[in-house]
Design an enzyme around this catalytic site. Structure first.
Site, mmCIF file in Angstrom:
data_model
loop_
_atom_site.group_PDB
_atom_site.id
_atom_site.type_symbol
_atom_site.label_atom_id
_atom_site.label_comp_id
_atom_site.label_asym_id
_atom_site.label_seq_id
_atom_site.Cartn_x
_atom_site.Cartn_y
_atom_site.Cartn_z
ATOM 1 N N ASP A 106 -7.866 -5.374 -0.113
ATOM 2 C CA ASP A 106 -8.350 -6.262 -1.176
ATOM 3 C C ASP A 106 -7.952 -7.720 -0.984
ATOM 4 O OD1 ASP A 106 -7.730 -3.642 -3.591
ATOM 5 O OD2 ASP A 106 -9.558 -4.170 -2.489
ATOM 6 N N HIS A 114 0.849 -1.193 0.000
ATOM 7 C CA HIS A 114 0.000 0.000 0.000
ATOM 8 C C HIS A 114 0.881 1.238 0.000
ATOM 9 C CE1 HIS A 114 -3.254 2.758 1.057
ATOM 10 N NE2 HIS A 114 -4.054 1.796 0.665
#
Ligand code: SDX
Length: 378
Positions: free
Chosen positions: A314, A259
């Site tokens: 996700d 991320h």
């Protein structure tokens, strides 16, 4: 004028916001000051809609008001349903969402207006539910169906998609997923939509811009790609060899990991993991994928934690959606169904409170001035 170049706009501030706070080091996410864990455990997607658009958690009458507005806006133009049903069965779900919102932008082309922006935002969320439900129904050969109000938004949506009833646990898991994906400050999709809103393009068109960015595998499509890893591995004892082959030797990215902001475990991933484990207990195939995902998480963290690469939102979300009965091709569209709230909340905040055309610069690195030479001399 100091021109600074930041690849991928890393650490560039493009707006102020009171919507969402992220602490990437300590793994904290808050909407309007409320921890995501509290909102998932004690509130509902409808309450979060009110919170994001009006700034506070609603009281009973305010909640009733937002539900009433949501429930009277599920209908969409018949031409939009026909468009969805006219597309080839293999059409990409997020691409269809882009087409649908592009159609709404063509038909309505609304102007920005402080007195109506929030009502338009709520109607966009309702229409997103009917559009998303009918993307599935068209692809599965089911007849069109406009969302009908049930106990709450999550149940109304699930009932319209599958035309069957769901347990309280299943409805709560869907409600949790809708809350978890609502907003995340200014990721690529929100930024794309903000650029469109900065030209005062209509709200539907700003959603189209955001959808176009969300569709990419480095962003929303990772929800599908992460799950496809579990399908490809297909058994717990194959996880190590798959990782060695694909990620170490193949140098592929582990989808659902890493991320730009979180340098620790994404707090949303923890909650998605909880609901995925809970729901997958009633679905043997989902339970196999859950066990594979847990093992892959363990190996991924062992290999990547030194680079501060951990599971993101996700990684587990697909297992929750799969356990509810959704096919993989719907996962990113379900992400968008929730995120459309965060998008419209940011667009309204930007246009109403801090509007300025977003127009960055580029550093020129091309050739110096050259004298023109006609074609017959080249
Ligand atoms: C979402 O921004 C948001 O908030 C997004 C989101 C939201 O709610 O809106 O949180 C939702 O999109 C989550 C991210 C979903 N995407 C994926 O899961 C795809 C896989 N992840 C990566 O591609 C990556 O982690 C990104 C795109 C998410 C972030 O990439 P960055 O910040 O641009 O980092 P980078 O690509 O420059 O990578 C830095 C290093 C590289 O290694 P080196 O070249 O320096 O040796 O980390 C490595 C990368 O190779 N790396 C990974 C990796 N992610 C980064 N290596 C293996 N697997 C990964 N997943």
């Amino acid at each position: 004028m100091s021109l600074t170049f930041s690849r991928g706009l890393e650490d560039v501030i493009i707006k102020e916001t009171s919507l969402t706070y992220i602490d990437g080091v300590n793994g904290i996410l808050r909407y309007r000051g409320y921890n995501i864990e509290d909102l998932v455990n004690y509130s509902s997607f409808e309450e979060v809609i009110y919170l994001m658009l009006y700034g506070n958690l609603p009281n009973k009458s305010q909640l009733e008001e937002v539900r009433e507005k949501l429930y009277r806006n599920f209908d969409v133009p018949k031409e939009l349903i026909s468009m969805i049903y006219s597309l080839p069965k293999g059409s990409n779900a997020v691409g269809i969402l882009e087409s649908a919102f592009g159609m709404l932008a063509s038909i309505y082309d609304p102007k920005w207006d402080k007195s109506t922006d929030r009502d338009l935002a709520i109607s966009i969320i309702s229409k997103a539910a009917t559009i998303t439900a009918n993307i599935y129904r068209a692809k599965e050969g089911l007849k069109p169906k406009i969302v009908e109000p049930k106990k709450n938004f999550a149940e109304s949506f699930l009932n319209t998609v599958f035309e069957k009833s769901f347990s309280n646990d299943e409805v709560k898991a869907m409600d949790a997923a809708l809350i978890l994906y609502v907003d995340h400050e200014v990721p690529a999709s929100t930024t794309a939509g903000l650029v469109a809103s900065s030209t005062l393009s209509d709200m539907y068109s700003c959603v189209v811009a955001a959808l176009a960015a969300l569709k990419g595998p480095l962003h929303g499509r990772a929800a599908e790609d992460a799950f496809n890893q579990f399908v490809e591995i297909n058994s717990e004892d194959k996880v190590e060899s798959w990782f060695e082959e694909k990620i170490i030797k193949g140098k592929n990215r582990l989808m659902g990991f890493g991320h730009r902001v979180y340098k620790t475990y994404d707090p949303r991933a923890k909650i998605f993991k909880y609901y995925s484990e809970k729901l997958s207990k009633n679905n043997s195939q989902a339970n196999i994928y859950y066990k594979i995902a847990s093992k892959l998480e363990e190996i991924g963290i062992k290999n990547f934690s030194d680079k501060k690469i951990y599971p993101n939102t996700d990684f587990y979300s697909g297992i929750l959606f799969y356990s509810l009965g959704f096919p993989i091709y719907m996962f990113t569209a379900l992400f968008a169904l929730s995120r459309v709230l965060g998008w419209v909340a940011h667009f309204i905040e930007y246009v109403e409170e801090q509007h300025r055309l977003i127009r960055p610069r580029a550093i020129y690195v091309g050739p110096e001035k050259r004298d023109f030479r006609p074609l017959n001399e080249r």
